[in-house]
Enzyme design. Sequence first.
Site, short mmCIF file in Angstrom:
data_model
loop_
_atom_site.label_atom_id
_atom_site.label_comp_id
_atom_site.label_asym_id
_atom_site.label_seq_id
_atom_site.Cartn_x
_atom_site.Cartn_y
_atom_site.Cartn_z
N VAL A 14 -14.71 3.89 -11.18
CA VAL A 14 -13.63 3.34 -10.37
C VAL A 14 -13.56 4.02 -9.00
CG1 VAL A 14 -11.13 2.98 -10.18
CG2 VAL A 14 -12.28 2.69 -12.39
N ASP A 32 -13.87 15.56 -7.30
CA ASP A 32 -14.14 15.47 -8.73
C ASP A 32 -14.34 16.89 -9.26
OD1 ASP A 32 -15.27 12.89 -10.61
OD2 ASP A 32 -15.65 14.91 -11.35
N ARG A 37 -21.79 15.96 -10.97
CA ARG A 37 -21.53 14.61 -10.46
C ARG A 37 -21.48 14.61 -8.94
NH1 ARG A 37 -22.13 9.21 -10.48
NH2 ARG A 37 -20.23 8.06 -9.97
N THR A 89 -8.08 7.48 -18.57
CA THR A 89 -6.95 7.60 -19.49
C THR A 89 -7.42 7.18 -20.88
OG1 THR A 89 -6.27 5.42 -18.69
CG2 THR A 89 -5.08 7.33 -17.83
N THR A 124 -5.25 3.21 -15.79
CA THR A 124 -4.50 2.33 -16.67
C THR A 124 -3.54 3.13 -17.55
OG1 THR A 124 -6.35 0.80 -16.73
CG2 THR A 124 -4.69 0.54 -18.44
N CYS A 264 -11.75 0.03 -21.23
CA CYS A 264 -10.51 -0.72 -21.01
C CYS A 264 -10.05 -1.48 -22.25
CB CYS A 264 -10.69 -1.70 -19.85
SG CYS A 264 -10.69 -0.92 -18.23
N ARG A 335 -19.29 4.32 -22.57
CA ARG A 335 -17.94 4.75 -22.96
C ARG A 335 -17.38 3.85 -24.06
NH1 ARG A 335 -14.98 4.75 -17.29
NH2 ARG A 335 -16.36 2.94 -17.07
#
Length: 426
Positions: A14, A32, A37, A89, A124, A264, A335
């Site tokens: 994102v 981050d 990364r 989240t 979210t 999600c 994920r």
Amino acid sequence: MNHPKIAIIGLGYVGLPLAVAFSKKYTVIGFDINQSRVDELNSGKDHTLEVSDEDLKEALASNTSPAMKLSTDAEAMKEATIFLVTVPTPTDKNRQPVLTPLIKASETIGKILKDGDIVIYESTVYPGVTEEVCVPVLEQYSGKTFNKDFFAGYSPERINPGDKLHTVTTILKVTSGSTPEIAKKVDDLYASVITAGTHMASSIKVAEAAKVIENSQRDINIAFVNELSKIFRLLDIDTNDVLEAAATKWNFIKYTPGLVGGHCIGVDPYYLAQKALEVGYNPEIILSGRRMNDGMGKYVANEVIKLMLNKEAKVKNGKALVLGITFKENCPDTRNTKAIDVIEELKSYNMHVDVCDPWANKEEVKTLFGIDILRCNELNSTYDSIILAVSHSDFLELDLSALKNEKAVVFDVKSFLPTDKIDGRL
């Protein structure tokens, strides 16, 4: 606020596309906590493939004032006037929301928060998290007063991993702010880079609720067709034939059965359910849909075993090949993948399971699941069962006949392969 400096906390699926999009107009500081990364991105590579190397390098091009800087040092964000939080989240093993990344991000921001700053959350959450959980942390660590010294907003992410058509700037953005004036500023900010337009919600809680029901609705719809698939298999009816026939009616919404994972759809309904329980309502449909979808991996494996027994294929000490371990097709994102449930259930029958995936990162899969995945050109064995779990386009090029033992079963979870090449599908 006419010339904002934007800090983006979290540079994953994102945050990175968002940082690159904003860097075309504003100074952006990407933060981050993962040093590897940040190093990878600063080298001009993004293993998530959400941003092309060309676009990433262009955003990082350093003159006297680079458009985008990436760092693991929170001090690099101290001159920012707008903070965008895009941390994950997840849920824990008991399916309870884990807000720790949001709280830690809020602590980091709180320590460098200045008068007039705006903190916008994209992660979210269930309705109320921004103002009831995050804002108090910002106040505690900054010593400042909400809606007097600093402000908040919420604009839920709508990233679709692997989708090169619906990208961050081409998906309409829901926005909100903690006051009417701030809501307008947040909306104007996003509207300056989102070509698809924006929708300003009436409050932060409304925007939070809108996001969490988007994925909950999709989860329930898929659960319905998964249940249909179970029924129609017992009736010896092809589910896809039924769906095609029903879809000829103008108002029938066609969903297809399958494994429901990812960051999600497989997670967000639990956030809404948790909030519902907190206010005294026991959600029925939401959790029923989750139970159905969470059990599909085990169901698929057991259907494969039934077919194998019917064909007298070797089960105990037999060999199975699972095609795909990412949570969706043509992207490297693993994920919350449900393909692992198929793999583990097959292993419970004492089967040896190989996994082939042309997209997943080998090191990541080894770390997460202890599995050494194969690429398509590394398949040099034959199998008693082959299960297509993810519809990567690469798999259409495989010669399945060369991978099958004499009585092998081929099961297609995604209704992706030619029907004359398979023994069963959802």
